[in-house]
Write an enzyme that holds these catalytic residues in place. Structure first.
Site, PDB file in Angstrom:
ATOM      1  N   ASP A 101      -5.087   8.615   8.891  1.00 47.63           N
ATOM      2  CA  ASP A 101      -5.047   7.936  10.252  1.00 47.63           C
ATOM      3  C   ASP A 101      -5.011   9.137  11.652  1.00 47.63           C
ATOM      4  O   ASP A 101      -4.307   9.776  11.488  1.00 47.63           O
ATOM      5  CB  ASP A 101      -3.979   7.236  10.126  1.00 47.63           C
ATOM      6  CG  ASP A 101      -3.928   5.758   9.478  1.00 47.63           C
ATOM      7  OD1 ASP A 101      -5.282   5.685   9.241  1.00 47.63           O
ATOM      8  OD2 ASP A 101      -3.031   5.395   9.177  1.00 47.63           O
ATOM      9  N   ASP A 140       4.889   0.376  11.824  1.00 50.29           N
ATOM     10  CA  ASP A 140       3.722  -0.057  11.236  1.00 50.29           C
ATOM     11  C   ASP A 140       3.383  -1.523  12.021  1.00 50.29           C
ATOM     12  O   ASP A 140       2.480  -2.152  11.463  1.00 50.29           O
ATOM     13  CB  ASP A 140       3.667  -0.153   9.912  1.00 50.29           C
ATOM     14  CG  ASP A 140       3.551   1.344   9.228  1.00 50.29           C
ATOM     15  OD1 ASP A 140       3.102   2.216   9.979  1.00 50.29           O
ATOM     16  OD2 ASP A 140       3.659   1.316   8.192  1.00 50.29           O
ATOM     17  N   LYS A 186       0.779  -1.224   0.002  1.00 45.07           N
ATOM     18  CA  LYS A 186      -0.021  -0.064  -0.178  1.00 45.07           C
ATOM     19  C   LYS A 186       0.865   1.122  -0.020  1.00 45.07           C
ATOM     20  O   LYS A 186       0.679   2.257  -0.706  1.00 45.07           O
ATOM     21  CB  LYS A 186      -0.903  -0.088   1.237  1.00 45.07           C
ATOM     22  CG  LYS A 186      -1.621   1.166   1.599  1.00 45.07           C
ATOM     23  CD  LYS A 186      -2.308   1.480   2.998  1.00 45.07           C
ATOM     24  CE  LYS A 186      -1.565   1.816   3.830  1.00 45.07           C
ATOM     25  NZ  LYS A 186      -1.176   3.005   4.129  1.00 45.07           N
ATOM     26  N   ASN A 187       1.755   1.317   1.039  1.00 44.94           N
ATOM     27  CA  ASN A 187       2.616   2.604   0.961  1.00 44.94           C
ATOM     28  C   ASN A 187       3.661   2.712  -0.126  1.00 44.94           C
ATOM     29  O   ASN A 187       4.365   3.832  -0.123  1.00 44.94           O
ATOM     30  CB  ASN A 187       3.315   2.364   2.438  1.00 44.94           C
ATOM     31  CG  ASN A 187       2.350   2.774   3.443  1.00 44.94           C
ATOM     32  OD1 ASN A 187       1.260   2.899   3.265  1.00 44.94           O
ATOM     33  ND2 ASN A 187       2.760   2.573   4.947  1.00 44.94           N
TER      34      ASN A 187
END
Ligand code: EPU
Length: 426
Positions: A122, A311, A26-27
């Protein structure tokens, strides 16, 4: 691209066993999609995860004038970029995904101006943009903030500069890298982030014709070129998803093979799992984690790559919560990331926080309860805890987890977990 209002119910006690395949990070993919803006024509990305954030970024690129063909089943996204993209990223999309800020660098570079709404995303701390801004200013852009928008302009184009980052910020490194590839002259980014996702974007930019020295190091030297061409690129595998499965295997005393993964991107995290008592081995294209006893508690200190990733911090707190002994967990990236321990406490975990330290005293058992995910990784940590808690745990606000983990529930089921997606009020 509606955020599905679901919760997930987990009946604890299963031992995870089997194999799980990891898709692109994703990142990384969100930044690769933004990087496509740097070249007119059709860029194709592969190993694109089927997550909401990709759909949001696709919509953002459409608003900027691109034609985006996102095929989740084929895990590809094709982006046709016009000669003159629009330069405004609106609040309604940016507020849903902080990563939208990654269009800032490419837009200033391509359009000479960018209006990007200040991001939401977030709830994990203040997450400033000062290094993005001061770096662009060093490259000759004017940057101001008006009516909730960051407004950057470089009508004469950007010029190379020497930039020292106060902290190896992933986002700032990406913004400045994408701004620098088409700037006049050479830009040196010192104290740059070195995450595998940064290396991935450097590789894609190089394929597009950019000239970057020092890839993978903390000094990136970017020699600006006039134009870039579109490229085809395969997204780097998601090390955080792979690491989450590794912790899940250890926590449930299971045996999980993680494929299409790069264990070398997870060196410290996998080493920590060896410390807790798991047996790690490499397999072609991935690794295997086996565990046959209660884990031993392990201390964690989060740091920029190659340090231990923030993470994976909540997942390791979950592991420590049922480990033998006590562990000190230190969070150096996002101060609010410990907020989730209040939810974990609902399962009976014994975690005391002070500032950016958390002391986790392992308990022999956790007991299922309703809990709420506050961000992607907190949600993952709660799911893992639910897997070993006695009885039923319901993780509410599960859409946070869906943002980062494609097909998580289905994979958990395949590996033997008793997990069900339920309507929010069901
Ligand atoms: N920071 C500043 N000023 C800046 C930039 C950053 O003060 O100009 C601070 C932030 O406030 C934060 C710290 O520096 O405290 C780290 O920020 P960084 O820029 O490195 O992180 P990011 O780019 O905002 C990305 C990932 C995060 C991941 C971090 C660290 C994306 C979309 N997000 O965030 O991923 O935790 O790097 O590795 O790539 C997640 O996936 O759950 C997630 C939060």
């Amino acid at each position: 691209m509606e955020e599905r209002q679901t919760a997930v119910r987990i009946v604890g006690g299963a031992r995870l066993e089997g194999s799980v395949r990891i898709t692109g990070a994703k990142n990384s993919v969100l930044k690769l999609m933004a990087a496509a803006l740097l070249a007119q024509g059709r860029t194709v990305l592969r190993e694109v995860p089927d997550i909401l954030d990709v759909a949001i970024m696709a919509e953002l690129l459409r608003r900027l004038g691109c034609t985006v063909d996102y095929d989740p089943a084929a895990a590809t996204v094709a982006i046709d970029v016009p000669e003159r993209p629009e330069h405004r990223a609106d609040y309604d999309l940016v507020r849903r995904m902080r990563a939208s800020i990654c269009v800032l660098g490419p837009l200033v570079s391509r359009c000479g101006e960018a209006d990007v709404a200040l991001p939401g995303g977030d709830n994990i701390g203040s997450r400033g943009l000062d290094m993005h801004v001061s770096g662009l200013q060093r490259m000759g852009a004017t940057v101001s903030s008006e009516h909730g928008y960051l407004i950057a302009a470089a009508p004469e184009g950007l010029r190379g500069a020497n930039i020292w980052l106060d902290f190896p910020s992933v986002g700032a490194t990406e913004t400045l890298l994408m701004a620098a590839v088409r700037a006049r002259g050479t830009t040196v980014i010192d104290n740059a982030a070195r995450e595998p996702e940064i290396v991935d974007i450097c590789r894609m930019l190089t394929n597009m014709g950019a000239r970057i020295d020092g890839i993978g190091s903390s000094t990136l030297e970017v020699h600006g070129v006039e134009t870039l061409s579109p490229a085809e690129h395969t997204t780097v595998s998601d090390r955080i998803v792979a690491g989450t499965w590794a912790v899940a295997a250890a926590l449930t005393q299971g045996d999980v093979t993680v494929t299409n993964a790069e264990p070398e991107h997870l060196e410290i995290a996998l080493d920590k799992l060896t410390t807790v008592g798991a047996e790690l081995s490499t397999v072609p294209g991935g690794f295997r984690v086996r565990m046959d006893r209660r884990p031993t508690a392990v201390d964690i200190v989060t740091l920029p790559y190659p340090g231990f990733p923030t993470d994976l911090q909540p997942q390791f707190i979950a592991l420590n919560a049922i480990a033998e002994g006590s562990a000190l967990v230190t969070e150096n990236l996002f101060e609010a990331r410990f907020r989730f321990v209040h939810e974990l406490a609902r399962l009976g975990a014994d975690v005391q926080t002070e500032g950016h330290h958390a002391l986790v005293r392992g308990r022999e058992r956790l007991s299922g309860a309703p809990v709420e995910a506050t961000d992607i990784r907190a949600g993952a940590g709660l799911v893992l805890a639910g897997l070993v808690a006695e009885g039923t745990t319901t993780v509410h606000e599960f859409h946070h987890v869906d943002r980062g983990y494609a097909g998580f529930v289905a994979d958990l089921q395949r590996l033997g977990a008793d997990v069900t997606r339920i309507p929010v009020d069901g």
